[in-house]
Scaffold this active site. Structure first.
Site, PDB file in Angstrom:
ATOM      1  N   LEU A 176      -7.899 -24.866 -22.190  1.00 16.90           N
ATOM      2  CA  LEU A 176      -8.881 -25.900 -22.622  1.00 16.90           C
ATOM      3  C   LEU A 176      -9.954 -25.170 -21.957  1.00 16.90           C
ATOM      4  O   LEU A 176     -10.208 -24.389 -20.759  1.00 16.90           O
ATOM      5  CB  LEU A 176      -9.197 -27.403 -21.879  1.00 16.90           C
ATOM      6  CG  LEU A 176      -9.963 -28.331 -22.453  1.00 16.90           C
ATOM      7  CD1 LEU A 176     -10.491 -28.578 -23.376  1.00 16.90           C
ATOM      8  CD2 LEU A 176      -9.829 -29.371 -21.420  1.00 16.90           C
ATOM      9  N   ILE A 230      -7.904 -23.432 -16.931  1.00 18.81           N
ATOM     10  CA  ILE A 230      -9.593 -23.516 -18.096  1.00 18.81           C
ATOM     11  C   ILE A 230     -10.239 -22.150 -18.445  1.00 18.81           C
ATOM     12  O   ILE A 230     -10.032 -21.150 -17.322  1.00 18.81           O
ATOM     13  CB  ILE A 230     -10.466 -23.978 -16.437  1.00 18.81           C
ATOM     14  CG1 ILE A 230      -9.760 -25.407 -16.391  1.00 18.81           C
ATOM     15  CG2 ILE A 230     -11.522 -24.199 -17.254  1.00 18.81           C
ATOM     16  CD1 ILE A 230      -9.268 -26.449 -17.588  1.00 18.81           C
ATOM     17  N   LYS A 231      -9.879 -21.826 -20.049  1.00 22.06           N
ATOM     18  CA  LYS A 231     -10.700 -21.025 -19.927  1.00 22.06           C
ATOM     19  C   LYS A 231     -11.772 -20.380 -19.844  1.00 22.06           C
ATOM     20  O   LYS A 231     -12.967 -21.649 -20.400  1.00 22.06           O
ATOM     21  CB  LYS A 231     -10.746 -20.587 -21.954  1.00 22.06           C
ATOM     22  CG  LYS A 231      -9.363 -21.297 -22.196  1.00 22.06           C
ATOM     23  CD  LYS A 231      -8.901 -21.042 -23.444  1.00 22.06           C
ATOM     24  CE  LYS A 231      -8.901 -19.550 -24.317  1.00 22.06           C
ATOM     25  NZ  LYS A 231      -8.700 -20.122 -25.569  1.00 22.06           N
ATOM     26  N   ILE A 232     -12.409 -19.891 -19.687  1.00 20.95           N
ATOM     27  CA  ILE A 232     -13.781 -19.129 -19.081  1.00 20.95           C
ATOM     28  C   ILE A 232     -13.556 -17.758 -19.902  1.00 20.95           C
ATOM     29  O   ILE A 232     -13.170 -16.980 -19.417  1.00 20.95           O
ATOM     30  CB  ILE A 232     -14.225 -18.608 -17.648  1.00 20.95           C
ATOM     31  CG1 ILE A 232     -13.310 -20.360 -16.757  1.00 20.95           C
ATOM     32  CG2 ILE A 232     -15.163 -18.687 -17.046  1.00 20.95           C
ATOM     33  CD1 ILE A 232     -13.628 -20.533 -15.300  1.00 20.95           C
TER      34      ILE A 232
END
Length: 383
Positions: A107, A138-140
């Site tokens: 996400l 978590i996409k960064i």
């Protein structure tokens, strides 16, 4: 055995580059996991834009959240988090049986935070807590501002999928951040054995832009057109193979060996943007040459179908490294500066996620405005 299942024999997992409410409700995602060896799912704002604007399956939730007085960004949160939670639950068995290697669902933080380190850390922390699943990533983005955010998130135990990596230098900075975060955890007396991360290295977009530049140079070249044209479709795979060389070298260091002895997991390389955009190229062009140990390839449905049908499986990722180096030399010789290509792609990549994100919020606002003021949904379609 299907080509998709054979990938695991070479140390590669394949993940689905899509997520919709429909595949959760009709069992499509579960079937892929159970029968086709699917090991994970990735999402992004463009994927959610297509999913939510193209389906009536979200209408009941939108009506219910509107009636509850939620704002448009909160509604976006509720819809996307629910889908990610549902996918995490379906893939939890993969996560458990693989010992936390696979079974993840990604996400993304808001693309408007790409240049905001502190905002990205807060958002990553919040999304991690809101999803509340051990197998969420978590996409960064791997922007200059994203790198310290990635380091901090990993230090705090937030699993991270680093996205929008185009250049080897950007990948190396992200890999350093991963190692540093694990070392900082050890210094703080924390364990490192449950911190997961992948580095998403984009592939086909490299060829898309590089080929356009090569074609322009070929048109201008006097006597060198053939030399330019021989490089078409070569940059992306060469770039990926050389990045993987760096990954292997990193794992061979004493520094990493110390972390591994204490239970640290490698930050696997993930091949992203693997659908073939040029119809003149093979539809499995960005799958077959990139099969190797400790890697992930995230594929859209069309590419999955093509690879299942006629993909060839072999440990190809470590082959042709010298040729990859020669390709880079040749690109520079004809006037292609790959750093310029990757810088442009990074800027465009942030925009390509920001635009559908904003379009989705606008679409949600319109749908919410059409709800009766006192609407109370009779039920929820949330999985």
């Amino acid at each position: 055995m299907s080509a998709l299942l054979q990938l695991q024999e070479h140390g590669q997992s394949y993940w689905l580059d899509n997520l919709t409410r429909g595949m959760l409700v009709d069992g499509g995602l579960a079937r892929r996991v159970e029968t086709e060896g699917l090991r994970g799912v990735t999402s992004n704002p463009a994927i959610f834009h297509n999913a939510i604007t193209g389906s009536a399956q979200y209408d009941a939730d939108i009506a219910r959240f509107t009636a509850a007085g939620l704002g448009v960004e909160d509604v976006y949160d509720r819809l996307t988090i629910a889908d990610v939670q549902g996918a995490c639950d379906i893939l939890r068995g993969v996560w458990q049986s693989s010992g936390g290697v696979d079974g993840y669902v990604s996400l993304e933080v808001s693309p408007h935070l790409a240049n905001d380190t502190e905002g990205t850390v807060r958002e990553a922390r919040r999304l991690h807590d809101e999803v509340a699943r051990e197998n969420v990533l978590i996409k960064i983005p791997g922007t200059p501002a994203g790198v310290p955010a990635i380091r901090q998130a990993l230090f705090e135990g937030v699993n991270v999928n680093v996205t929008l990596l185009f250049s080897i230098a950007a990948y190396e900075a992200v890999a350093d951040a991963h190692t540093e975060a694990l070392e900082q955890r050890l210094e703080a007396g924390r364990s490192v054995d449950h911190v997961a991360s992948v580095a998403s290295f984009f592939v086909s977009r490299i060829d898309g832009l590089t080929d356009r530049r090569i074609e322009a140079l070929a048109d201008q070249a006097e006597g060198d057109a053939a030399r330019c044209e021989a490089l078409l479709g070569k940059a992306a795979i060469a770039n990926a193979k050389l990045a993987y060389v760096g990954f292997q070298q990193r794992l061979a260091t004493d520094r990493w060996a110390r972390l591994a002895r204490l239970g640290a997991r490698p930050q696997r390389m993930l091949w992203a943007s693997t659908s073939t955009k040029n119809p003149a190229y093979s539809d499995v062009m960005y799958v077959e040459p990139l099969i190797g140990d400790l890697t992930v390839n995230t594929l859209p449905e069309k590419t999955i179908d093509a690879f299942r049908d006629h993909g060839r499986v072999a440990g190809t990722l470590t082959e042709g490294v010298d040729e990859a180096r020669r390709t880079m030399v040749e690109l520079a010789a004809v006037g292609i500066e790959l750093d310029e290509v990757t810088d442009q792609l990074l800027a465009e990549g942030v925009e390509k996620f920001a635009v559908p994100f904003d379009q989705l919020l606008a679409s949600l606002a319109e749908r919410m405005a059409r709800q009766p003021a006192a609407a109370v949904a009779s039920g929820s379609a949330t999985p």
